[in-house]
Scaffold this motif. Sequence first.
Motif, PDB file in Angstrom:
ATOM      1  N   HIS A   1       0.829  -1.201   0.000  1.00 27.21           N
ATOM      2  CA  HIS A   1       0.000   0.000   0.000  1.00 27.21           C
ATOM      3  C   HIS A   1       0.872   1.264   0.000  1.00 27.21           C
ATOM      4  CE1 HIS A   1      -2.542  -3.257   1.349  1.00 27.21           C
ATOM      5  NE2 HIS A   1      -3.594  -2.540   0.969  1.00 27.21           N
TER       6      HIS A   1
ATOM      7  N   PRO B   1     -15.336  -3.348  -6.442  1.00 31.27           N
ATOM      8  CA  PRO B   1     -15.364  -3.787  -5.040  1.00 31.27           C
ATOM      9  C   PRO B   1     -14.518  -2.942  -4.089  1.00 31.27           C
ATOM     10  CG  PRO B   1     -14.096  -5.317  -6.391  1.00 31.27           C
ATOM     11  CD  PRO B   1     -14.746  -4.344  -7.333  1.00 31.27           C
ATOM     12  N   PHE B   2     -13.518  -2.249  -4.585  1.00 33.90           N
ATOM     13  CA  PHE B   2     -12.661  -1.461  -3.706  1.00 33.90           C
ATOM     14  C   PHE B   2     -13.080   0.007  -3.619  1.00 33.90           C
ATOM     15  CE2 PHE B   2     -10.611  -1.826  -7.870  1.00 33.90           C
ATOM     16  CZ  PHE B   2     -10.431  -0.491  -8.218  1.00 33.90           C
TER      17      PHE B   2
ATOM     18  N   ASP C   1     -10.789   2.463  -1.640  1.00 33.72           N
ATOM     19  CA  ASP C   1     -10.378   2.070  -0.292  1.00 33.72           C
ATOM     20  C   ASP C   1      -9.815   0.648  -0.320  1.00 33.72           C
ATOM     21  OD1 ASP C   1     -10.090   2.593   2.397  1.00 33.72           O
ATOM     22  OD2 ASP C   1     -12.155   2.104   2.916  1.00 33.72           O
ATOM     23  N   PHE C   2      -8.523   0.521  -0.068  1.00 37.30           N
ATOM     24  CA  PHE C   2      -7.859  -0.781  -0.095  1.00 37.30           C
ATOM     25  C   PHE C   2      -7.465  -1.190   1.317  1.00 37.30           C
ATOM     26  CE2 PHE C   2      -7.220   1.154  -4.218  1.00 37.30           C
ATOM     27  CZ  PHE C   2      -7.533   0.115  -5.075  1.00 37.30           C
TER      28      PHE C   2
ATOM     29  N   LYS D   1      -5.985  -6.883   3.046  1.00 40.34           N
ATOM     30  CA  LYS D   1      -6.037  -8.095   2.221  1.00 40.34           C
ATOM     31  C   LYS D   1      -6.213  -7.781   0.726  1.00 40.34           C
ATOM     32  CE  LYS D   1      -7.688 -10.947   5.939  1.00 40.34           C
ATOM     33  NZ  LYS D   1      -8.721 -11.821   6.468  1.00 40.34           N
ATOM     34  N   ASP D   2      -6.407  -6.508   0.385  1.00 38.86           N
ATOM     35  CA  ASP D   2      -6.610  -6.130  -1.014  1.00 38.86           C
ATOM     36  C   ASP D   2      -5.275  -5.983  -1.739  1.00 38.86           C
ATOM     37  OD1 ASP D   2      -9.400  -5.996  -0.710  1.00 38.86           O
ATOM     38  OD2 ASP D   2      -9.266  -3.936   0.025  1.00 38.86           O
ATOM     39  N   ASP D   3      -5.249  -6.409  -3.002  1.00 39.12           N
ATOM     40  CA  ASP D   3      -4.041  -6.311  -3.822  1.00 39.12           C
ATOM     41  C   ASP D   3      -4.039  -4.971  -4.562  1.00 39.12           C
ATOM     42  OD1 ASP D   3      -1.777  -6.680  -5.308  1.00 39.12           O
ATOM     43  OD2 ASP D   3      -2.524  -8.424  -6.426  1.00 39.12           O
ATOM     44  N   VAL D   4      -3.597  -3.934  -3.871  1.00 39.80           N
ATOM     45  CA  VAL D   4      -3.612  -2.585  -4.434  1.00 39.80           C
ATOM     46  C   VAL D   4      -2.684  -2.474  -5.648  1.00 39.80           C
ATOM     47  CG1 VAL D   4      -1.865  -1.687  -2.849  1.00 39.80           C
ATOM     48  CG2 VAL D   4      -3.505  -0.126  -3.862  1.00 39.80           C
TER      49      VAL D   4
ATOM     50  N   GLU E   1      -4.183  -3.039  -9.037  1.00 40.96           N
ATOM     51  CA  GLU E   1      -5.043  -1.965  -9.541  1.00 40.96           C
ATOM     52  C   GLU E   1      -4.265  -0.696  -9.877  1.00 40.96           C
ATOM     53  OE1 GLU E   1      -8.016  -2.607 -10.331  1.00 40.96           O
ATOM     54  OE2 GLU E   1      -8.242  -4.507  -9.277  1.00 40.96           O
TER      55      GLU E   1
END
Length: 125
Positions: A6, A72-73, A90-91, A94-97, A100
């Motif tokens: 992030h 979804p983000f 908003d990441f 667990k999100d793979d920023v 994106e």
Amino acid sequence: MPQTPHQRAEAALTAYGLTFPETTSGPSFGVTRGLYVRKKGFAVFGDRDQPQDALTVILKLPISAEMAAHLPFVREAKGWFKQHNWVIADFGPKDDVLAELDTLKAWLKQSYVAVAPKALSRQLD
């Protein structure tokens, strides 16, 4: 200390944004960081009490705000932000920023063009 994905994403977006004509970076409201063109903000990074393994990005997207709202983000913007086509990506931890990053760079450019004077916007590729 190694950076989180992030933090790397924010650094990459900031570096990309600073390649735009007359762009500067600096503090935004509260604990956030921002990118500015002639003192007008076109990107905000961070959120209050945000951990290092999370990232919030706020951008003005007059062309793709409606489409972006279904991702979804993307968190629903309210009030003035929604009325003026600002989108909140908003990441969480667990999100793979980084997956994106290309989308976020395109949005960053769109936000710059929406806020910058037309003479500066035309200088972009």
